[in-house]
Design an enzyme around this catalytic site. Structure first.
Site, PDB file in Angstrom:
ATOM      1  N   HIS A 187      48.850 -12.481   0.664  1.00 54.36           N
ATOM      2  CA  HIS A 187      49.247 -12.700  -0.741  1.00 54.36           C
ATOM      3  C   HIS A 187      50.777 -12.813  -0.858  1.00 54.36           C
ATOM      4  O   HIS A 187      51.397 -12.271  -1.785  1.00 54.36           O
ATOM      5  CB  HIS A 187      48.723 -11.541  -1.605  1.00 54.36           C
ATOM      6  CG  HIS A 187      48.342 -11.951  -3.006  1.00 54.36           C
ATOM      7  ND1 HIS A 187      47.046 -12.097  -3.418  1.00 54.36           N
ATOM      8  CD2 HIS A 187      49.094 -12.240  -4.098  1.00 54.36           C
ATOM      9  CE1 HIS A 187      47.018 -12.448  -4.695  1.00 54.36           C
ATOM     10  NE2 HIS A 187      48.255 -12.539  -5.136  1.00 54.36           N
ATOM     11  N   ARG A 245      55.089  -4.273  -7.436  1.00 55.46           N
ATOM     12  CA  ARG A 245      56.325  -5.005  -7.171  1.00 55.46           C
ATOM     13  C   ARG A 245      57.410  -4.361  -8.023  1.00 55.46           C
ATOM     14  O   ARG A 245      57.390  -4.447  -9.250  1.00 55.46           O
ATOM     15  CB  ARG A 245      56.170  -6.482  -7.511  1.00 55.46           C
ATOM     16  CG  ARG A 245      55.085  -7.171  -6.654  1.00 55.46           C
ATOM     17  CD  ARG A 245      53.936  -7.620  -7.524  1.00 55.46           C
ATOM     18  NE  ARG A 245      52.759  -8.012  -6.756  1.00 55.46           N
ATOM     19  CZ  ARG A 245      51.938  -8.962  -7.146  1.00 55.46           C
ATOM     20  NH1 ARG A 245      52.140  -9.645  -8.234  1.00 55.46           N
ATOM     21  NH2 ARG A 245      50.870  -9.225  -6.429  1.00 55.46           N
ATOM     22  N   THR A 284      39.899 -15.125  -4.457  1.00 54.69           N
ATOM     23  CA  THR A 284      40.915 -14.243  -3.873  1.00 54.69           C
ATOM     24  C   THR A 284      40.315 -12.857  -3.661  1.00 54.69           C
ATOM     25  O   THR A 284      39.767 -12.260  -4.588  1.00 54.69           O
ATOM     26  CB  THR A 284      42.143 -14.149  -4.806  1.00 54.69           C
ATOM     27  OG1 THR A 284      42.698 -15.451  -4.943  1.00 54.69           O
ATOM     28  CG2 THR A 284      43.196 -13.219  -4.236  1.00 54.69           C
ATOM     29  N   ARG A 299      52.796  -9.646  -1.332  1.00 55.11           N
ATOM     30  CA  ARG A 299      52.827  -9.056  -2.670  1.00 55.11           C
ATOM     31  C   ARG A 299      51.806  -7.942  -2.833  1.00 55.11           C
ATOM     32  O   ARG A 299      51.752  -7.290  -3.870  1.00 55.11           O
ATOM     33  CB  ARG A 299      52.542 -10.138  -3.715  1.00 55.11           C
ATOM     34  CG  ARG A 299      53.548 -11.245  -3.710  1.00 55.11           C
ATOM     35  CD  ARG A 299      53.015 -12.511  -4.369  1.00 55.11           C
ATOM     36  NE  ARG A 299      52.889 -12.404  -5.811  1.00 55.11           N
ATOM     37  CZ  ARG A 299      53.910 -12.506  -6.653  1.00 55.11           C
ATOM     38  NH1 ARG A 299      55.126 -12.679  -6.182  1.00 55.11           N
ATOM     39  NH2 ARG A 299      53.723 -12.440  -7.947  1.00 55.11           N
ATOM     40  N   TYR A 338      39.710 -14.660  -9.701  1.00 55.24           N
ATOM     41  CA  TYR A 338      39.750 -13.209  -9.493  1.00 55.24           C
ATOM     42  C   TYR A 338      38.450 -12.645 -10.029  1.00 55.24           C
ATOM     43  O   TYR A 338      37.957 -13.091 -11.079  1.00 55.24           O
ATOM     44  CB  TYR A 338      40.916 -12.578 -10.260  1.00 55.24           C
ATOM     45  CG  TYR A 338      42.243 -12.728  -9.568  1.00 55.24           C
ATOM     46  CD1 TYR A 338      42.431 -12.269  -8.275  1.00 55.24           C
ATOM     47  CD2 TYR A 338      43.309 -13.320 -10.216  1.00 55.24           C
ATOM     48  CE1 TYR A 338      43.657 -12.413  -7.639  1.00 55.24           C
ATOM     49  CE2 TYR A 338      44.543 -13.464  -9.592  1.00 55.24           C
ATOM     50  CZ  TYR A 338      44.703 -12.997  -8.296  1.00 55.24           C
ATOM     51  OH  TYR A 338      45.909 -13.143  -7.669  1.00 55.24           O
ATOM     52  N   SER A 384      45.491 -21.061 -10.933  1.00 55.94           N
ATOM     53  CA  SER A 384      45.206 -19.624 -10.888  1.00 55.94           C
ATOM     54  C   SER A 384      44.412 -19.190 -12.118  1.00 55.94           C
ATOM     55  O   SER A 384      44.605 -19.735 -13.208  1.00 55.94           O
ATOM     56  CB  SER A 384      46.546 -18.866 -10.852  1.00 55.94           C
ATOM     57  OG  SER A 384      46.355 -17.498 -11.138  1.00 55.94           O
TER      58      SER A 384
END
Ligand code: GLV
Length: 386
Positions: free
Chosen positions: A277, A166, A157, A280, A131, A108
């Site tokens: 995702h 969250r 993504t 999320r 990202y 990531s």
């Protein structure tokens, strides 16, 4: 006595015991009411498999390809932010377990271990997840860095231009590394495996960003970073520009709609990941497995279709393949293994999934994982498929 582990759920229970609450909750969380997070698993569980008997199932094979890469089974490790906070050096441990299993590992952007550090400490080329940041110089440098260490595939993504809230992260005051408040200290003190590991590593911040993005020396919260840096203007022209700039294999992650899947085909990407995702981001969106079949039907043969969200067993892998996925990504399923037992724990998670996939194929009368299609399904109880 060490507990006998027979399922991903067993690993989850151990992970919860061994990792500070804010990081366990970070992984095991969906946005808002978590309805989409739970639907991912619940909808998979409702898909019935078709038992077949007296079929010669002695020559079973799980070997396949994902985005042209040979894989030991059609499963890749999904990009997960803060993996190195689940266990010291988590990205390295998980990538090594993936390499040993002959499957891809995806690093990531929001990892603890940097791209270069991971490359130095592993042998199999890994995939890099990107990202899109407002700082295009930084973005370009990230692409160059991934290319320089030999990353085979870029996973872009698309479903996180803003961060879904969250509630658990807000309530826990999630930071990396954690703030040493009284509550955190009491919690961390009870997780010796975790803090002993953390004391023994230098990898405790966002390795791809700190010291690389202009003016960022310290960056503690994912939410403030995404709010400041993630680019809300991201559009399909950007996707094409990134494809050209990268020049290698490109996977687009976060497609949940047939129209977007058509745009993904038009962008020239090699693969798309049907994904919400892990529940999320947009709470109230349909489950990934419900979105899979219509997307796979619409784009059949024009782009490779992968899927993630809710995969907790080899049975779930087969269900996704039967509905049109060429392979799946797993996130929480391996993170629980990592948090529970480091590299060995990830290997355990992959062994569990491989064995479940193999035995399920056998009991469905299927020898070749590449031939999985709707024939292995007995029916689907009321999936919210449009
Ligand atoms: C992404 O990095 C996430 O937290 O879902």
């Amino acid at each position: 006595m060490a507990p006998v582990i027979t399922s991903i759920e067993d690993l989850r229970v151990l992970a919860k015991r061994r990792v500070p609450r804010m990081f366990y909750d970070y992984a095991d969380a969906g946005a808002w009411t978590e309805s989409t997070y739970h639907a991912n698993e619940a909808d998979l569980a409702r898909i019935l498999l078709r038992q077949r008997v007296a079929v010669d199932i002695s020559a079973r094979t799980l070997a396949s390809t994902m985005v042209g890469e040979p894989v030991g089974m059609p499963v890749a490790l999904a990009p997960v932010g803060l993996t190195g906070m689940q266990r010291a050096d988590g990205e390295i441990l998980a990538a090594r377990a993936a390499a040993a299993a002959g499957i891809p590992f995806t690093l990531s952007t929001m990892s603890i271990c940097s791209i270069e550090d991971l490359a130095e400490n592993t042998s199999r080329p890994f995939w890099f997840q990107l990202y899109v940041m407002r700082d295009r110089d930084f973005l370009g440098r990230l692409l160059d860095r991934a290319k320089n260490v030999g990353c085979s595939t870029l996973m872009l993504t698309l479903d996180l231009q803003v961060l879904g809230q969250r509630h658990k992260d807000v309530k826990n005051g999630l930071t990396t590394p954690p703030r040493l408040t009284f509550t955190n200290l009491v919690d961390i003190a009870a997780k010796p495996r975790w803090w002993i590991g953390m004391l023994g590593t230098k990898r405790r911040g966002f390795g791809n960003i700190i010291g690389h993005a202009k003016g960022v020396r310290d960056m503690r919260t994912l939410s403030s970073w995404t709010a400041e840096q993630f680019d809300p203007t991201l559009n399909w022209d950007d996707v094409k520009r990134i494809r050209d700039r990268w020049g290698g294999k490109l996977i687009l992650k976060g497609i949940l709609d047939v129209e977007d899947a058509e745009l993904a085909v038009a962008s020239g990407a090699d693969a798309l990941v049907v994904s919400n995702h892990g529940g999320r981001q947009l709470d109230g969106a349909m489950s990934a497995i419900a979105a899979l079949a219509p997307i796979a039907r619409a784009v059949a043969g024009r782009i490779e279709v992968l899927m993630d969200g809710g995969i907790r067993s080899g049975q779930d892998v087969l269900r996704a393949l039967a509905l049109g996925a060429k392979g799946v990504l797993i996130g929480r399923a391996y993170i629980y293994g990592l948090a529970a037992g480091g590299e060995k724990g990830v290997t355990q998670a992959l062994d569990i999934i491989r064995k479940e996939l193999d035995v399920t194929m056998a009991l469905c009368g299927l020898n070749d994982v590449n031939k999985a299609d709707a024939q292995v399904l007995a029916g689907r109880a009321q999936l919210a498929v449009p």
